[in-house]
Write a protein that holds these residues in place. Structure first.
Motif, PDB file in Angstrom:
ATOM      1  N   VAL A 116      65.817  24.906 -72.494  1.00 12.53           N
ATOM      2  CA  VAL A 116      64.362  24.878 -72.379  1.00 12.53           C
ATOM      3  C   VAL A 116      63.954  25.704 -71.154  1.00 12.53           C
ATOM      4  N   ARG A 117      62.869  26.449 -71.275  1.00 14.30           N
ATOM      5  CA  ARG A 117      62.369  27.239 -70.148  1.00 14.30           C
ATOM      6  C   ARG A 117      61.835  26.324 -69.039  1.00 14.30           C
ATOM      7  N   VAL A 118      62.017  26.792 -67.806  1.00 14.74           N
ATOM      8  CA  VAL A 118      61.473  26.069 -66.655  1.00 14.74           C
ATOM      9  C   VAL A 118      59.968  25.882 -66.807  1.00 14.74           C
ATOM     10  N   SER A 119      59.262  26.901 -67.265  1.00 13.71           N
ATOM     11  CA  SER A 119      57.808  26.806 -67.411  1.00 13.71           C
ATOM     12  C   SER A 119      57.420  25.685 -68.366  1.00 13.71           C
ATOM     13  N   ASP A 120      58.196  25.487 -69.438  1.00 10.85           N
ATOM     14  CA  ASP A 120      57.911  24.406 -70.383  1.00 10.85           C
ATOM     15  C   ASP A 120      58.233  23.042 -69.772  1.00 10.85           C
ATOM     16  N   LEU A 121      59.350  22.964 -69.058  1.00 10.82           N
ATOM     17  CA  LEU A 121      59.701  21.702 -68.400  1.00 10.82           C
ATOM     18  C   LEU A 121      58.643  21.315 -67.372  1.00 10.82           C
ATOM     19  N   ASN A 122      58.138  22.307 -66.660  1.00  8.42           N
ATOM     20  CA  ASN A 122      57.120  22.035 -65.641  1.00  8.42           C
ATOM     21  C   ASN A 122      55.856  21.457 -66.285  1.00  8.42           C
ATOM     22  N   LYS A 123      55.449  22.043 -67.408  1.00  8.89           N
ATOM     23  CA  LYS A 123      54.296  21.502 -68.131  1.00  8.89           C
ATOM     24  C   LYS A 123      54.608  20.122 -68.708  1.00  8.89           C
ATOM     25  N   GLY A 124      55.858  19.931 -69.124  1.00 11.75           N
ATOM     26  CA  GLY A 124      56.253  18.620 -69.638  1.00 11.75           C
ATOM     27  C   GLY A 124      56.157  17.536 -68.579  1.00 11.75           C
ATOM     28  N   ILE A 125      56.461  17.904 -67.331  1.00  9.47           N
ATOM     29  CA  ILE A 125      56.363  16.950 -66.219  1.00  9.47           C
ATOM     30  C   ILE A 125      54.905  16.642 -65.907  1.00  9.47           C
ATOM     31  N   ILE A 126      54.088  17.691 -65.789  1.00  8.18           N
ATOM     32  CA  ILE A 126      52.715  17.536 -65.313  1.00  8.18           C
ATOM     33  C   ILE A 126      51.772  17.038 -66.401  1.00  8.18           C
ATOM     34  N   ILE A 127      51.845  17.625 -67.582  1.00 12.39           N
ATOM     35  CA  ILE A 127      50.883  17.315 -68.641  1.00 12.39           C
ATOM     36  C   ILE A 127      51.353  16.133 -69.488  1.00 12.39           C
ATOM     37  N   LYS A 205      44.784  20.391 -70.553  1.00 13.98           N
ATOM     38  CA  LYS A 205      44.504  19.135 -71.242  1.00 13.98           C
ATOM     39  C   LYS A 205      45.559  18.736 -72.266  1.00 13.98           C
ATOM     40  N   GLU A 206      46.368  19.685 -72.707  1.00 21.24           N
ATOM     41  CA  GLU A 206      47.373  19.335 -73.715  1.00 21.24           C
ATOM     42  C   GLU A 206      48.550  20.290 -73.658  1.00 21.24           C
ATOM     43  N   PHE A 207      49.662  19.849 -74.243  1.00 23.98           N
ATOM     44  CA  PHE A 207      50.873  20.666 -74.299  1.00 23.98           C
ATOM     45  C   PHE A 207      51.705  20.197 -75.485  1.00 23.98           C
ATOM     46  N   THR A 208      52.243  21.137 -76.235  1.00 22.84           N
ATOM     47  CA  THR A 208      53.049  20.799 -77.409  1.00 22.84           C
ATOM     48  C   THR A 208      54.479  21.257 -77.207  1.00 22.84           C
ATOM     49  N   GLN A 215      50.549  16.720 -77.213  1.00 29.17           N
ATOM     50  CA  GLN A 215      50.345  15.511 -76.421  1.00 29.17           C
ATOM     51  C   GLN A 215      49.245  15.814 -75.412  1.00 29.17           C
ATOM     52  N   LEU A 216      48.327  14.871 -75.254  1.00 28.83           N
ATOM     53  CA  LEU A 216      47.197  15.064 -74.360  1.00 28.83           C
ATOM     54  C   LEU A 216      47.537  14.638 -72.944  1.00 28.83           C
ATOM     55  N   ASN A 217      46.936  15.323 -71.988  1.00 30.02           N
ATOM     56  CA  ASN A 217      47.036  14.921 -70.586  1.00 30.02           C
ATOM     57  C   ASN A 217      46.450  13.520 -70.446  1.00 30.02           C
ATOM     58  N   ARG A 218      47.152  12.629 -69.749  1.00 28.61           N
ATOM     59  CA  ARG A 218      46.710  11.243 -69.640  1.00 28.61           C
ATOM     60  C   ARG A 218      45.533  11.048 -68.681  1.00 28.61           C
ATOM     61  N   ASN A 219      45.177  12.093 -67.937  1.00 27.89           N
ATOM     62  CA  ASN A 219      44.042  12.016 -67.020  1.00 27.89           C
ATOM     63  C   ASN A 219      42.748  12.235 -67.800  1.00 27.89           C
ATOM     64  N   GLY A 220      42.130  11.140 -68.250  1.00 30.58           N
ATOM     65  CA  GLY A 220      40.940  11.240 -69.072  1.00 30.58           C
ATOM     66  C   GLY A 220      39.749  11.845 -68.370  1.00 30.58           C
ATOM     67  N   LEU A 221      39.741  11.888 -67.035  1.00 26.55           N
ATOM     68  CA  LEU A 221      38.615  12.460 -66.302  1.00 26.55           C
ATOM     69  C   LEU A 221      38.514  13.971 -66.499  1.00 26.55           C
ATOM     70  N   LEU A 222      39.559  14.597 -67.020  1.00 26.86           N
ATOM     71  CA  LEU A 222      39.489  16.025 -67.307  1.00 26.86           C
ATOM     72  C   LEU A 222      38.448  16.326 -68.380  1.00 26.86           C
ATOM     73  N   TRP A 223      38.116  15.326 -69.192  1.00 29.43           N
ATOM     74  CA  TRP A 223      37.134  15.500 -70.260  1.00 29.43           C
ATOM     75  C   TRP A 223      35.731  15.037 -69.829  1.00 29.43           C
TER      76      TRP A 223
END
Length: 393
Positions: A116-127, A205-208, A215-223
């Motif tokens: 898996v690419r680092v960029s994808d893992l990073n988004k997987g951690i954050i988002i 807000k999301e990452f697949t 999968q949606l970002n769990r921080n609902g205040l983004l919306w």
């Protein structure tokens, strides 16, 4: 860490409210009461604490831990130790369905043996808040989870998190792992200040990955359309309750809220919104001294130049009541004669900021440039001039 001499918000409020200021349309009301175990509201630029409750009470961080995981990853990317297009081999420990410790937790759904690419893992951690992604990234950056946790704790000390200790890379409850609302706000401040590229991911807000739908970002205040929220992170375990560190911007003002031990998933958002809304309604950030902009030029003795520029390297930010930024006045004082050699950043005095003729904040006055020592004959001449100067002054 950058040192600042700052007054507490309590003194700031006292100084402002005790002066019968006709400019104030209405007084600042009490801090809203929140249904949470601990919370804090901070001005991200000035560092002023606007509201707090149990802010230094030790609590379980849950997935707020991933903010530090992200900070370490961001530093590794910034320094070039790893790259976004690096391919990471997923180990058995990072296998979403193969590690019993990850059962039932938030996951990126990594598969053992895949890359898996680092960029994808990073988004997987954050988002996605993927615990499996944290393990895979930790192993890639530091060789093992344990070594990565050591980096996390080293950075925590460097940032100034005095009441935080990490035992895991993902935040699942572990003995000896703890933090505070204040430390999480400081960590959010460090992410925003030190790693803007890394922080930019937090507003997505999301990452697949490996699923048919995102999968949606769990921080609902983004919306939330009433606030300009662009991060930061949620967390939840049975021991921690519902945690949320959030940050939003309004004009020149950025606030960071940290709500720990919230009662419900949506409740942590509602309580965070109360804090942020109150903060933006009644306060703003003033920037009366710009970065590297000379506030004054003063004589320097025994130097290869006669004067040195003084000011603030990073600029001076202070928190004031809404609508009062233009009313801030600036004065300075010098501790003593300034002698060469002097290095950029050396403190030589203090800058004071006044509102309604009352000092509301003090910060260091520093040299904005290096001044080298003059030669032998120049030094003798400066010594003679200095004696006359001291005698007549």
């Amino acid at each position: 860490m950058k040192k600042k001499f700052k007054l507490s918000f309590g003194l700031l409020s006292l100084a402002i409210c005790s002066s019968a200021s006709a400019e104030m349309i209405f007084p600042i009301p009490a801090i809203p009461q929140l249904n949470a175990e601990a919370y804090i509201l901070m001005d991200a630029k000035s560092g002023e604490i606007l509201a707090q409750y149990n802010a230094e009470q030790q609590r379980d961080p849950a997935s707020l831990t991933k903010m530090m995981t992200s900070y370490v990853v961001g530093q590794a990317l910034e320094s070039g130790r790893i790259k976004n297009d690096d391919m990471v081999l997923v180990s058995k420990d990072a296998w979403a369905t193969g590690n019993p410790a990850l059962k039932g937790s938030s996951l990126m759904f990594l598969e053992v043996g895949k890359t898996v690419r680092v960029s994808d893992l990073n988004k997987g951690i954050i988002i996605q808040s993927g615990n499996d992604a944290c393990i895979a990234m930790a192993e890639h950056v530091a060789g093992s989870q344990g070594a990565f946790v050591n980096l996390m704790n080293e950075y925590a000390k460097k940032i100034g998190l005095q009441h935080t200790h990490f035992e895991t890379v993902h935040g699942l409850d572990a003995p000896g792992q703890y933090t505070t609302a204040k430390d999480m706000a400081l960590l959010g401040q460090a992410l925003i200040r030190d790693l803007p590229t890394e922080y930019a991911i937090y507003k997505e807000k999301e990452f697949t990955y490996n699923l048919s739908k995102p999968q949606l970002n769990r921080n609902g205040l983004l919306w939330d359309t009433s606030l300009n929220v662009d991060g930061i992170k949620t967390g939840h375990t049975a021991a921690a309750g519902y945690n949320l560190v959030a940050s939003a911007v309004d004009g020149n003002t950025r606030l960071i809220s940290a709500v720990l031990g919230g009662r419900t998933f949506k409740g942590r958002e509602e309580e965070s919104k109360k804090l942020l809304t109150w903060g933006f309604r009644f306060f703003e950030t003033a920037n009366p001294v710009k970065p590297n902009d000379p506030l004054v030029n003063k004589s320097v003795w025994y130097g290869d130049q006669n004067e040195v520029k003084l000011g603030s390297i990073n600029g001076a930010y202070i928190t004031v009541p809404k609508g009062r930024a233009a009313d801030v006045k600036v004065q300075y004082s010098i501790d003593d004669y300034i002698y060469a050699p002097i290095s950029k950043g050396t403190t030589v005095g203090k800058i004071q900021f006044l509102l309604d003729d009352k000092v509301i904040n003090e910060q260091p006055l520093v040299a904005l440039e290096n001044v080298e020592e003059t030669g032998f004959f120049g030094g003798i001449w400066d010594w003679i001039k200095l004696q006359f100067h001291k005698f007549f002054n």
